[in-house]
Structure formats: C-alpha cells, structure tokens
Scaffold this motif. Sequence first.
Motif, PDB file in Angstrom:
ATOM      1  N   ASP A  27       0.841  -1.189   0.000  1.00 26.77           N
ATOM      2  CA  ASP A  27       0.000   0.000   0.000  1.00 26.77           C
ATOM      3  C   ASP A  27       0.881   1.245   0.000  1.00 26.77           C
ATOM      4  N   ASP A  28       0.709   2.100  -0.996  1.00 24.78           N
ATOM      5  CA  ASP A  28       1.515   3.316  -1.129  1.00 24.78           C
ATOM      6  C   ASP A  28       0.891   4.407  -0.255  1.00 24.78           C
ATOM      7  N   PRO A  29       1.613   4.930   0.731  1.00 27.69           N
ATOM      8  CA  PRO A  29       1.037   5.932   1.625  1.00 27.69           C
ATOM      9  C   PRO A  29       0.739   7.256   0.922  1.00 27.69           C
ATOM     10  N   LEU A  30       1.332   7.489  -0.256  1.00 28.49           N
ATOM     11  CA  LEU A  30       1.118   8.752  -0.961  1.00 28.49           C
ATOM     12  C   LEU A  30      -0.167   8.767  -1.787  1.00 28.49           C
ATOM     13  N   VAL A  31      -0.712   7.591  -2.086  1.00 29.27           N
ATOM     14  CA  VAL A  31      -1.937   7.522  -2.874  1.00 29.27           C
ATOM     15  C   VAL A  31      -3.113   7.985  -2.018  1.00 29.27           C
ATOM     16  N   ASP A  32      -3.789   9.030  -2.473  1.00 30.59           N
ATOM     17  CA  ASP A  32      -4.956   9.594  -1.776  1.00 30.59           C
ATOM     18  C   ASP A  32      -4.653   9.963  -0.330  1.00 30.59           C
ATOM     19  N   GLU A  33      -3.447  10.460  -0.058  1.00 33.49           N
ATOM     20  CA  GLU A  33      -3.053  10.731   1.332  1.00 33.49           C
ATOM     21  C   GLU A  33      -3.913  11.811   1.983  1.00 33.49           C
ATOM     22  N   LEU A  34      -4.381  12.788   1.227  1.00 29.61           N
ATOM     23  CA  LEU A  34      -5.233  13.820   1.829  1.00 29.61           C
ATOM     24  C   LEU A  34      -6.618  13.282   2.172  1.00 29.61           C
ATOM     25  N   GLU A  35      -7.084  12.290   1.431  1.00 27.55           N
ATOM     26  CA  GLU A  35      -8.364  11.659   1.767  1.00 27.55           C
ATOM     27  C   GLU A  35      -8.201  10.709   2.958  1.00 27.55           C
ATOM     28  N   LYS A  36      -7.082  10.001   2.997  1.00 29.76           N
ATOM     29  CA  LYS A  36      -6.822   9.070   4.103  1.00 29.76           C
ATOM     30  C   LYS A  36      -6.529   9.813   5.406  1.00 29.76           C
ATOM     31  N   HIS A  37      -5.879  10.973   5.311  1.00 31.05           N
ATOM     32  CA  HIS A  37      -5.453  11.737   6.486  1.00 31.05           C
ATOM     33  C   HIS A  37      -5.868  13.203   6.310  1.00 31.05           C
ATOM     34  N   PRO A  38      -7.168  13.489   6.390  1.00 30.50           N
ATOM     35  CA  PRO A  38      -7.631  14.859   6.125  1.00 30.50           C
ATOM     36  C   PRO A  38      -7.272  15.861   7.222  1.00 30.50           C
ATOM     37  N   ARG A  39      -7.050  15.383   8.436  1.00 29.60           N
ATOM     38  CA  ARG A  39      -6.755  16.274   9.560  1.00 29.60           C
ATOM     39  C   ARG A  39      -5.422  15.904  10.198  1.00 29.60           C
ATOM     40  N   CYS A  40      -4.758  16.907  10.745  1.00 30.49           N
ATOM     41  CA  CYS A  40      -3.484  16.704  11.421  1.00 30.49           C
ATOM     42  C   CYS A  40      -3.688  15.828  12.652  1.00 30.49           C
ATOM     43  N   VAL A  41      -2.859  14.829  12.813  1.00 29.61           N
ATOM     44  CA  VAL A  41      -2.959  13.902  13.935  1.00 29.61           C
ATOM     45  C   VAL A  41      -2.626  14.588  15.266  1.00 29.61           C
ATOM     46  N   ILE A  42      -1.906  15.700  15.240  1.00 31.71           N
ATOM     47  CA  ILE A  42      -1.521  16.409  16.455  1.00 31.71           C
ATOM     48  C   ILE A  42      -2.547  17.483  16.823  1.00 31.71           C
ATOM     49  N   CYS A  43      -2.830  18.409  15.903  1.00 30.91           N
ATOM     50  CA  CYS A  43      -3.673  19.570  16.241  1.00 30.91           C
ATOM     51  C   CYS A  43      -5.037  19.552  15.559  1.00 30.91           C
ATOM     52  N   HIS A  44      -5.281  18.598  14.688  1.00 35.47           N
ATOM     53  CA  HIS A  44      -6.557  18.404  13.993  1.00 35.47           C
ATOM     54  C   HIS A  44      -6.881  19.494  12.968  1.00 35.47           C
ATOM     55  N   MET A  45      -5.874  20.262  12.539  1.00 34.84           N
ATOM     56  CA  MET A  45      -6.108  21.250  11.477  1.00 34.84           C
ATOM     57  C   MET A  45      -6.351  20.530  10.157  1.00 34.84           C
ATOM     58  N   ASP A  46      -7.043  21.201   9.261  1.00 40.54           N
ATOM     59  CA  ASP A  46      -7.367  20.664   7.947  1.00 40.54           C
ATOM     60  C   ASP A  46      -6.112  20.631   7.079  1.00 40.54           C
ATOM     61  N   ARG A  47      -5.634  19.440   6.748  1.00 38.90           N
ATOM     62  CA  ARG A  47      -4.408  19.293   5.963  1.00 38.90           C
ATOM     63  C   ARG A  47      -4.604  19.728   4.524  1.00 38.90           C
ATOM     64  N   ARG A  48      -5.857  19.684   4.026  1.00 40.58           N
ATOM     65  CA  ARG A  48      -6.109  20.149   2.658  1.00 40.58           C
ATOM     66  C   ARG A  48      -5.910  21.662   2.574  1.00 40.58           C
ATOM     67  N   LYS A  49      -6.351  22.369   3.614  1.00 41.06           N
ATOM     68  CA  LYS A  49      -6.202  23.825   3.644  1.00 41.06           C
ATOM     69  C   LYS A  49      -4.716  24.205   3.712  1.00 41.06           C
ATOM     70  N   PHE A  50      -3.938  23.427   4.448  1.00 43.05           N
ATOM     71  CA  PHE A  50      -2.510  23.698   4.623  1.00 43.05           C
ATOM     72  C   PHE A  50      -1.671  22.693   3.831  1.00 43.05           C
ATOM     73  N   HIS A  51      -2.128  22.392   2.610  1.00 42.72           N
ATOM     74  CA  HIS A  51      -1.443  21.402   1.765  1.00 42.72           C
ATOM     75  C   HIS A  51      -0.005  21.798   1.458  1.00 42.72           C
TER      76      HIS A  51
END
Length: 179
Positions: A27-51
């Motif tokens: 499984d390639d972690p880069l495939v659809d990574e923003l869908e798999k991990h939409p929020r920061c695991v530490i602060c829960h900010m939107d990773r798409r907004k801060f791509h």
Amino acid sequence: MDRRTLLLAGLGFAAAARATDGPAAGDDPLVDELEKHPRCVICHMDRRKFHDARHLLHYGDGSAQGTCSVHCAAECMLRERRRGFRAIYAPDFGAAGEPKPLVEAASAIYLIGSDLRGVMTPVSKVAFASRDAALQARAVYGGEIAGFAAAVAASLEEMASGLARRYDNDRERLRRRAG
C-alpha cells in the motif's frame, strides 16, 4: 463451547482484526493521502487547507499519519520515535498547482525563518524539492537554507521555549494566588 475453542476463536478474530486494521502489503502511503489523512494527527487542522505545509510520516509497520506542518511532524516524530520510520514526506512549495506534491523530507531543502507564512509556528519552515527553487525563494523572502534535521531541530527548540514559558507563567500565577 470449551475454553480451547473460545481461545482459538479469539485468536482468529484478533488476527483478522490486525489484517484489516493495517495497510495492505504494498500500500503506497502517498496515494490519496489527503483523503486518508484529512486532519493533522496532532492539532486536527485541515491538511487540505494547509497542503503547502503538510507532512506525512510513514512508519516501519507500514502505517502512516498526516500532520499539517513540520512543527506537528516534529512532535509526532518525538511521540512515535519507537515505531521507526520508513519515510517522511514534505510538500514541494516550489511546485505549481494544488495540492503540492510530496517529496521525501530527507532530500528536501528547507527555507527557515523567511517572510513566508509559518504554519503552527512564528518561524516559517518551508520545504522545496529543488535547491534552485529554495534559493530563488530566499532571494525574495529571506531566510536560511537548511535540511530536514535543522527544520525539526528548530521546531523542537520552539516547543521547548514555549513549554518553559508556560511553566514560568503557571508558577507566577500560582504565586499570585498564594500571596
């Protein structure tokens, strides 16, 4: 049902759960990574907004976690250091388009302390895939060229200063209440 049958059924259930919880082999972690991990695991900010600042940590067990910035990636690295890392990815700020493509952080060039906006930090740390792109950005925005280790070290130093400041403030507040 006897204890042995119950134990074997439980072990089978646990093995099946492990097989479905973790990533599939290859499984390639880069495939659809923003869908798999939409929020920061530490602060829960939107990773798409801060791509343009996000990072992705790929662990030795094949799992991955996404963060919004190198600052949160440094905290995640500290928390999860015993898991081991296969790779850590950073966005190529010099690339056109959105979302910015991810490159291995170990080979990225970081521009630290420039006038570019920092994410989760007052001192910006921006990753580039190309040294030339980083040097061009430095000519416009200032800052220092460094590697991933320096970006992580700067983030951890900021965290340490913040924690010490928080400790001092808490002690002072307690002194005022007692006095």
